[in-house]
Design an enzyme around this catalytic site. Structure first.
Site, PDB file in Angstrom:
ATOM      1  N   GLU A 124      55.327  22.338 -61.311  1.00 37.95           N
ATOM      2  CA  GLU A 124      54.412  23.487 -61.406  1.00 37.95           C
ATOM      3  C   GLU A 124      53.532  23.378 -62.646  1.00 37.95           C
ATOM      4  O   GLU A 124      52.341  23.669 -62.595  1.00 37.95           O
ATOM      5  CB  GLU A 124      55.198  24.812 -61.444  1.00 37.95           C
ATOM      6  N   ARG A 174      49.484  23.005 -62.113  1.00 34.54           N
ATOM      7  CA  ARG A 174      48.656  24.142 -62.527  1.00 34.54           C
ATOM      8  C   ARG A 174      48.051  23.933 -63.917  1.00 34.54           C
ATOM      9  O   ARG A 174      46.847  24.100 -64.107  1.00 34.54           O
ATOM     10  CB  ARG A 174      49.475  25.431 -62.520  1.00 34.54           C
ATOM     11  N   ASP A 200      55.583  18.378 -48.666  1.00 37.38           N
ATOM     12  CA  ASP A 200      54.128  18.427 -48.468  1.00 37.38           C
ATOM     13  C   ASP A 200      53.217  17.566 -49.350  1.00 37.38           C
ATOM     14  O   ASP A 200      52.600  16.598 -48.893  1.00 37.38           O
ATOM     15  CB  ASP A 200      53.639  19.891 -48.504  1.00 37.38           C
ATOM     16  N   GLU A 243      46.741  27.507 -47.978  1.00 37.36           N
ATOM     17  CA  GLU A 243      46.736  26.289 -47.146  1.00 37.36           C
ATOM     18  C   GLU A 243      45.876  26.384 -45.880  1.00 37.36           C
ATOM     19  O   GLU A 243      45.231  25.396 -45.484  1.00 37.36           O
ATOM     20  CB  GLU A 243      48.167  25.891 -46.770  1.00 37.36           C
TER      21      GLU A 243
END
Ligand code: DMJ
Length: 613
Positions: free
Chosen positions: A239, A243, A372, A506
């Protein structure tokens, strides 16, 4: 008798040739090492040549007993070291012989790049001890108003949404990670430890591309004065990378402001201890002060997660480029090496991998959560390398082939979906997260092997349609977290804990890619439907909030304005209603948090390495 037994075919002749070459090469190596060990006094000879050792010098200069005793001991040590080095060389030579020619080629190429990069950055350094680079802005950092009045109006509306989300954050939660728009206060997820300002860093590039420059400057000032990574707290490596590192890198490439380069590298360096595992597969969690890492307690037998360790590549390649430190690139290339050595069940990559043993954990496979962005980064690594990273390309298309064979299915109602795989059994469920795959498949279609381009574009369009259906079949016209294709339903969530919507991007991301590649107006229409639903059900007095049940007749707000709503959802919507030359795909690649990173162009020798154009 088969023909091949009578006459050697060209293939069998070449194999024989290869075998003979291999024999000659092994004999040569044995001879060389034999000579080193068995010729008289070879160790001293070598010590003199390879190791201009002080021990040898001392021995010849003084000649005293005590010193020569020490020298004898030292000689033994040197001899032992030589033996060890030779054994290592033998193992490496054996390894090399077992490699495929394309692997050897790739390794030579990597070594060459490493050396040339090291040479490139030996030059001047600035006050922050970073290599001095001349900033050149890649094309398309900002756009222009669309000619069509309706599109122009819609694009302006999305900018207004961004302004509202940002102003609300500024007003009620400035400096916190996220905003609670109902209770109008700050919210801090423990994914970022005690690092602050996730929304500020995640929103920087969106502010820039929407030309909200005053807000961008305010955010820049906050980063300069307050963004602090010297925290004694555990963070999610993934993360923080997607980010914070991604956000800072994009802000640097868009604006050219040095502070972003400096902060991105500083944070990248803080993340490096995560790779201190026996395999180099990083931990999921890392204490930024102590450098101690561990994995999520719930992850199969202490495993690292595919979508986490597999989603560092783009940012780390840029970190090496901007810092002159090859360590970042080496860490992520090593992840590939580890994966390449493993058997893949039916060509699929399980979500769990143990960083100690280097073995797969539970055989769960998903193109949604836990898997993913690993697939996304294989494709984008190739694209970001200006299509020179052939290994990334091959890994992506091979993986996609396996996904197609084992996971992609069509419902009886004709909807294409990507199922999940648990130890050989299919679970007919598709996550909202999985909907990014429509965009990914469309993005990769052009480079697909064996005339698969058309087929992959169709597949991408079908996935976009299915994901649109998952929105259209709800009351609030917003998509559930996961939807199923079993028990008589199609594209509908059946479990209460899968009915929420947390402002995820998404589906809109896929509309944006599909629009760029097809210009079919339905994608803009679908995007506009989402805008209307967001305005109607997610906009509250103090910002935008997720909802707990998309099938309820009225929204029950979860009171979180996720930072990715500003980084991704609103950015992809804005680009959906912008012209194609705004952040064009031949110059920019989006990280998994929608932070645009420039394609690293094949650079002719005459051009300076930092000039990305
Ligand atoms: C984002 O942080 C990234 O897109 C990530 O890859 C997956 N999840 C969220 C948004 O849904």
């Amino acid at each position: 008798m088969p023909l091949s037994l009578e006459l050697p075919s060209p293939t069998s002749f070449r194999l024989t040739e290869k075998f003979i070459l291999l024999l000659v090469f092994s004999a040569f190596i044995t001879l060389c090492f034999g000579a080193i060990f068995f010729l008289p006094d070879s160790s001293k000879l070598l010590s003199g040549v390879f190791f201009h050792s002080s021990a040898v010098e001392t021995n010849t200069r003084t000649g005293t007993d005590s010193v020569s005793n020490i020298a004898i001991g030292t000689d033994e040590k040197i001899l032992a070291k030589i033996r060890k080095d030779h054994e290592k060389a033998l193992v490496e030579a054996k390894d090399t012989l077992q490699k495929r020619p394309d692997e050897i080629k790739q390794e030579i190429q990597n070594d060459k790049e490493k050396v040339s990069q090291e040479n490139r950055w030996k030059g001047a350094r600035n006050d922050n001890n970073l290599p001095v680079i001349e900033y050149v802005r890649p094309p398309g950092a900002t756009g222009h108003e669309p000619a069509d009045p309706e599109t122009k109006e819609r694009r302006a509306k999305i900018k207004e949404m961004m302004k509202f989300a940002w102003d609300s954050y500024k007003r009620y939660a400035w400096g916190s990670n996220e905003l609670r728009p109902v209770s109008k206060q700050g919210h801090s997820s423990n994914l970022f430890g005690s690092i602050k300002g996730a929304t500020i860093v995640d929103a920087l590039d969106t502010l820039y591309i929407m030309e909200m420059y005053e807000d961008f400057d305010m955010a820049t000032e906050w980063v300069e004065k307050n963004l602090d990574f010297n925290v004694n707290a555990e963070v999610s490596v993934f993360e923080v990378n997607i980010r914070f590192v991604g956000g800072l890198l994009s802000a640097y490439y868009l604006s050219g402001k040095e502070v972003f380069r400096k902060k991105a590298i500083e944070l990248g360096e803080k993340l490096l201890p995560a790779f201190k595992t026996p395999t180099g597969i990083p931990w999921a969690l890392l204490n930024l002060k102590s450098g101690i890492g561990r994995n999520w307690p719930w992850a199969s037998g202490g495993s690292s997660i595919l979508a986490e360790y597999g989603t560092l590549h783009l940012e780390f390649m840029h970190l090496s480029k901007l810092s002159g430190n090859p360590a970042f690139a080496e860490k992520v290339m090593n992840i590939r090496k580890v994966l390449n050595r493993l058997d893949k069940p039916q060509g699929l990559y399980p979500n769990y991998l143990n960083p100690n043993s280097g073995q797969w954990g539970q055989h769960h496979v998903s193109v949604g959560g836990l898997g993913d962005s690993f697939y996304e980064y294989l494709l984008k690594a190739w694209l970001m390398s200006d299509k020179t990273d052939d290994e990334g390309k091959k890994l992506y298309y091979d993986a996609l082939k396996a996904i197609e064979t084992s996971l992609i299915r069509k419902s009886s109602g004709g909807l294409t979906y990507i199922a999940e795989w648990k130890g050989g059994l299919l679970e007919h469920k598709m996550g909202h997260l999985t909907c990014f795959a429509g965009g990914m498949i469309a993005l990769g279609a052009d480079g697909a092997p064996e005339d698969q381009t058309g087929h992959q574009m169709e597949q991408a369009a079908e996935i976009a349609r299915t994901c649109h259906e998952s929105y259209a079949r709800t009351t609030l016209k917003l998509g559930p977290e996961a939807f199923r294709f079993d028990g008589g339903v199609e594209a509908i969530a059946t479990r209460q804990n899968e009915k929420y919507f947390i402002l995820r991007p998404e589906v809109i991301e896929t509309y944006m890619y599909m629009w760029r590649f097809t210009h079919d107006p339905k994608y803009r229409d679908w995007g506009w439907e989402a805008v209307q639903a967001l305005e109607k059900y997610c906009r509250v007095d103090g910002g935008y909030s997720g909802v707990r049940d998309v099938y309820a007749s009225s929204p029950n707000h979860d009171d979180v304005q996720q930072s990715f709503y500003l980084a991704e959802t609103l950015k992809y919507l804005y680009l959906l209603f912008s012209d194609d030359d705004h952040l064009p795909f031949d110059h920019w690649v989006f990280n998994t948090e929608a932070h645009p990173l420039p394609v690293i162009k094949k650079i002719p020798d005459t051009v300076k390495p930092h000039q990305l154009e």
